[in-house]
Design a protein around this motif. Structure first.
Motif, PDB file in Angstrom:
ATOM      1  N   ASN A 274      81.467 -13.615  13.650  1.00  0.00           N
ATOM      2  CA  ASN A 274      80.758 -14.781  14.182  1.00  0.00           C
ATOM      3  C   ASN A 274      81.300 -15.142  15.568  1.00  0.00           C
ATOM      4  O   ASN A 274      82.489 -15.374  15.730  1.00  0.00           O
ATOM      5  CB  ASN A 274      80.934 -15.971  13.240  1.00  0.00           C
ATOM      6  N   PRO A 275      80.445 -15.201  16.594  1.00  0.00           N
ATOM      7  CA  PRO A 275      80.938 -15.411  17.947  1.00  0.00           C
ATOM      8  C   PRO A 275      81.673 -16.743  18.092  1.00  0.00           C
ATOM      9  O   PRO A 275      81.277 -17.753  17.533  1.00  0.00           O
ATOM     10  CB  PRO A 275      79.674 -15.397  18.809  1.00  0.00           C
ATOM     11  N   MET A 276      82.766 -16.684  18.842  1.00  0.00           N
ATOM     12  CA  MET A 276      83.625 -17.828  19.141  1.00  0.00           C
ATOM     13  C   MET A 276      84.443 -18.292  17.942  1.00  0.00           C
ATOM     14  O   MET A 276      85.352 -19.098  18.091  1.00  0.00           O
ATOM     15  CB  MET A 276      82.844 -19.005  19.711  1.00  0.00           C
ATOM     16  N   LEU A 277      84.122 -17.806  16.735  1.00  0.00           N
ATOM     17  CA  LEU A 277      84.902 -18.173  15.554  1.00  0.00           C
ATOM     18  C   LEU A 277      84.782 -17.066  14.508  1.00  0.00           C
ATOM     19  O   LEU A 277      84.005 -17.166  13.562  1.00  0.00           O
ATOM     20  CB  LEU A 277      84.436 -19.504  14.954  1.00  0.00           C
ATOM     21  N   ALA A 278      85.548 -16.003  14.681  1.00  0.00           N
ATOM     22  CA  ALA A 278      85.527 -14.906  13.716  1.00  0.00           C
ATOM     23  C   ALA A 278      86.161 -15.370  12.407  1.00  0.00           C
ATOM     24  O   ALA A 278      87.185 -16.051  12.401  1.00  0.00           O
ATOM     25  CB  ALA A 278      86.273 -13.706  14.267  1.00  0.00           C
ATOM     26  N   PHE A 279      85.526 -15.012  11.300  1.00  0.00           N
ATOM     27  CA  PHE A 279      86.052 -15.329   9.975  1.00  0.00           C
ATOM     28  C   PHE A 279      86.967 -14.191   9.515  1.00  0.00           C
ATOM     29  O   PHE A 279      86.612 -13.019   9.654  1.00  0.00           O
ATOM     30  CB  PHE A 279      84.912 -15.494   8.974  1.00  0.00           C
ATOM     31  N   MET A 280      88.116 -14.525   8.925  1.00  0.00           N
ATOM     32  CA  MET A 280      89.074 -13.526   8.477  1.00  0.00           C
ATOM     33  C   MET A 280      89.527 -13.800   7.047  1.00  0.00           C
ATOM     34  O   MET A 280      89.661 -14.947   6.627  1.00  0.00           O
ATOM     35  CB  MET A 280      90.313 -13.524   9.385  1.00  0.00           C
ATOM     36  N   THR A 281      89.805 -12.725   6.318  1.00  0.00           N
ATOM     37  CA  THR A 281      90.354 -12.840   4.973  1.00  0.00           C
ATOM     38  C   THR A 281      91.870 -13.002   5.033  1.00  0.00           C
ATOM     39  O   THR A 281      92.532 -12.386   5.887  1.00  0.00           O
ATOM     40  CB  THR A 281      90.021 -11.597   4.128  1.00  0.00           C
ATOM     41  N   PRO A 282      92.462 -13.784   4.141  1.00  0.00           N
ATOM     42  CA  PRO A 282      93.920 -13.889   4.110  1.00  0.00           C
ATOM     43  C   PRO A 282      94.604 -12.616   3.639  1.00  0.00           C
ATOM     44  O   PRO A 282      95.824 -12.475   3.782  1.00  0.00           O
ATOM     45  CB  PRO A 282      94.177 -15.049   3.140  1.00  0.00           C
ATOM     46  N   THR A 283      93.834 -11.651   3.091  1.00  0.00           N
ATOM     47  CA  THR A 283      94.458 -10.395   2.663  1.00  0.00           C
ATOM     48  C   THR A 283      94.965  -9.575   3.839  1.00  0.00           C
ATOM     49  O   THR A 283      95.679  -8.585   3.649  1.00  0.00           O
ATOM     50  CB  THR A 283      93.471  -9.538   1.845  1.00  0.00           C
ATOM     51  N   LEU A 284      94.630  -9.988   5.073  1.00  0.00           N
ATOM     52  CA  LEU A 284      95.141  -9.291   6.260  1.00  0.00           C
ATOM     53  C   LEU A 284      96.575  -9.694   6.590  1.00  0.00           C
ATOM     54  O   LEU A 284      97.255  -9.003   7.346  1.00  0.00           O
ATOM     55  CB  LEU A 284      94.258  -9.592   7.476  1.00  0.00           C
ATOM     56  N   ILE A 285      97.031 -10.811   6.051  1.00  0.00           N
ATOM     57  CA  ILE A 285      98.366 -11.308   6.397  1.00  0.00           C
ATOM     58  C   ILE A 285      99.380 -10.600   5.513  1.00  0.00           C
ATOM     59  O   ILE A 285      99.739 -11.048   4.421  1.00  0.00           O
ATOM     60  CB  ILE A 285      98.440 -12.838   6.246  1.00  0.00           C
ATOM     61  N   ALA A 286      99.843  -9.444   6.011  1.00  0.00           N
ATOM     62  CA  ALA A 286     100.789  -8.614   5.267  1.00  0.00           C
ATOM     63  C   ALA A 286     102.231  -8.853   5.708  1.00  0.00           C
ATOM     64  O   ALA A 286     103.164  -8.371   5.067  1.00  0.00           O
ATOM     65  CB  ALA A 286     100.443  -7.140   5.442  1.00  0.00           C
TER      66      ALA A 286
END
Length: 608
Positions: A274-286
């Motif tokens: 989403n432009p200007m506000l990409a949505f991210m999953t917390p599973t990326l925080i390793a």
């Protein structure tokens, strides 16, 4: 291999939208919504501004929009005069179409409406489902065709819109959208947003929750729940460097800011661009930046996907293939060639595995989903096969010439939606004549329309995997796992190791592997998911307990769909029913629809 298009499909037509975009084009939305956490509804109005499409008949008579499960209270013109409308069911996949009667004097309509508590594009979380446990949470997921479940609109990537939005929140929480977001909280709970660049409707996004903000650079930052903010900022601290690398390849960043929001675990994707506000999953925080290529991927979409878009979901590979390749280039520049090569090899490994279980007709770059659920377009062929194609273009042209081509391609199609056939025409007219000895039309056609991989394709390789191959040989020769030399292995080495294990693994070896490397306890979602798949297919039952915990705490489709599929194939039907009964309420509604079909869940009987 099939190399030509022989069906009678109209490839310019978006089969997943009822909107009459060939006659009337909506270009701007004025959105005014109240967030009601008690009723689990958005209520308010949207004004759609439109004009005749180029070459359309002046006496068009109707505006046709996409909807799904919306309650419509009224439809008026800008003077408040009621307009006749009808809502027509067009099936489980497409939802409904809203047909509004208009005449030549009308250039905008206002629709007063409310969403359903079961809207497929919205997830309402209780406080207990959040990290902080104190406040509720709401987030949207519009891709591929779920924007229609929270806004009546022309829900097709062909229909780019700008928007203004006013979002009213009455419980002290913060609202953010795919627009410029102000880190300062308004005292009255009324948030205003402006997106002045035309975006595809699947990039419309909204989230409301107990959100804190911290900058990661002069034009980037993180929104997330306060307890997660510090770890997210540390994990994604290289964002500004990624933006600079991306700009060096494809030109200036067009979207002013690249902020991200790290959502609760039920977010169904790794990321959403989403432009200007990409949505991210917390599973990326390793904790070790080993999975931040997803950040690079969503950033890369700012050019290939948000600037140049797929016109229909059949053409998704134009977004995802170029973006997956571009991600690899960003990773190489920031984290080095070894990591980039490892990720490229893992892409191929995933693709190779999916080829074994996919019908040949579905192994082309264009996704053959015209009459099917567009979610099926999100597969390893539209991502990884397409990435292999773009890598081969780089190899054939040479990096310098390829980078020039990529820059020209993005510039040529900026803010446009294109089909596979438009891309092919561009290649034949503007690219192949400059590289007559590098790539033929036959080879190009084979890559795009051929099934599987071309016979001349050479898979990617990495010398960094030599140590993994040695470990696999030792496993084959019954060497105990405790004697394997794994010092210095990255996440990608472990993924490759798990994916290259034999299909049949003894119970004793699985036990030894788990005891030695603690796979079942891994906090890295990529590793633990790959491990679970190995364990499930070999009926290693000690994983069932940690697997159940994982499936009830993570809602990322990339992980949960394959795991449920593996369980069903392995005969764990009773276990699937037990786990899904506990986990289903925590999944995003759009994922529930897919999983209900997969596991045979009867909503009316089992879920009220």
């Amino acid at each position: 291999m099939a190399t030509t298009v022989t069906s009678s499909w109209d490839y310019q037509h978006d089969y997943h939208s009822s909107a009459n975009t060939d006659i009337v084009c909506v270009s701007h939305l004025d959105l005014n919504l109240q967030v009601d956490f008690i009723a689990k509804k958005l209520m308010g109005q949207v004004t759609l501004h439109f004009a005749l499409a180029k070459g359309a008949d002046r006496d068009h008579g109707q505006l046709i929009l996409d909807c799904r499960d919306l309650t419509l209270f009224s439809v008026t013109d800008l003077q408040g005069q009621s307009l006749d409308f009808s809502l027509i069911d067009v099936g489980d996949i497409l939802g409904q179409k809203l047909v509004i009667q208009i005449d030549q004097s009308i250039s905008a309509v206002t629709i007063h409406y409310a969403t359903s508590p079961q809207a497929q594009g919205l997830q309402w979380l209780t406080p207990e489902q959040t990290l902080g446990k104190q406040q509720p949470y709401l987030f949207s997921q519009s891709q591929p065709i779920n924007a229609r479940s929270w806004i009546p609109l022309q829900d097709t990537p062909k229909a780019r819109v700008t928007f203004d939005a006013t979002i009213k929140v009455n419980n002290g929480l913060r609202a953010v959208m795919s627009a410029i977001n102000d880190p300062q909280m308004p005292p009255d709970g009324i948030f205003h947003f402006v997106m002045d660049k035309p975006i595809p409707t699947h990039l419309l996004a909204l989230a409301v929750g107990d959100l804190a903000f911290e900058a990661t650079g002069p034009r980037s930052g993180i929104y997330t729940e306060p307890a997660m903010l510090a770890s997210a900022v540390k994990e994604f601290e290289d964002t500004e460097a990624m933006i600079k690398v991306a700009e060096s390849l494809l030109g200036p960043y067009a979207w002013q800011r690249y902020d991200m929001i790290v959502l609760p675990p039920s977010f169904p994707f790794g990321g959403m661009e989403n432009p200007m506000l990409a949505f991210m999953t917390p599973t990326l925080i390793a904790g070790d930046k080993s999975l931040v290529s997803t950040v690079a991927h969503e950033l890369a979409h700012s050019w290939t996907g948000n600037l140049v878009s797929n016109a229909t979901w059949r053409d998704l590979w134009l977004n995802e293939g170029f973006t997956t390749y571009f991600t690899n280039r960003i990773v190489e520049a920031i984290y080095g060639k070894e990591q980039a090569d490892l990720e490229w090899v893992n892409e191929y490994t995933r693709l190779e595995a999916e080829m074994l279980s996919t019908d040949l007709i579905d192994q082309t770059l264009p996704a053959n989903v015209q009459t099917r659920d567009p979610n099926l377009a999100f597969n390893r062929f539209t991502y990884d096969k397409a990435s292999m194609f773009v890598h081969e273009l780089e190899h054939r042209f040479g990096r310098e010439a390829f980078d020039a081509f990529l820059f020209e391609y993005v510039t040529h199609f900026a803010f446009k939606a294109i089909t596979t056939e438009v891309f092919m025409a561009y290649m034949l007219q503007h690219v192949l004549p400059h590289f007559p000895d590098k790539l033929t039309e036959v080879e190009l056609t084979e890559w795009v329309y051929g099934e599987g991989l071309p016979h001349w394709f050479v898979p990617p390789a990495s010398r960094s995997l030599d140590k993994v191959h040695l470990a696999l040989v030792h496993i084959e020769h019954k060497k105990p796992p405790s004697e394997l030399k794994v010092s210095g292995w990255r996440v990608h080495h472990w993924q490759y190791f798990l994916n290259q294990l034999p299909q049949v693994v003894s119970q004793q070896l699985l036990l030894d592997l788990d005891d030695t490397f603690l796979f079942s306890q891994s906090k890295n979602s990529e590793i633990v998911c790959d491990w679970f798949r190995v364990a499930i297919r070999n009926h290693y039952d000690p994983v069932l307990a940690p697997l159940s915990v994982f499936l009830t705490s993570v809602g990322r489709a990339k992980f949960v769909k394959p795991l449920y599929s593996e369980l069903l194939v392995a005969g764990y039907k009773q276990e699937v029913e037990q786990i899904y009964a506990k986990a289903r309420a925590g999944y995003h509604p759009s994922l529930q629809v897919q999983l209900d079909k997969l596991v045979g869940w009867q909503v009316s009987v089992n879920h009220g």
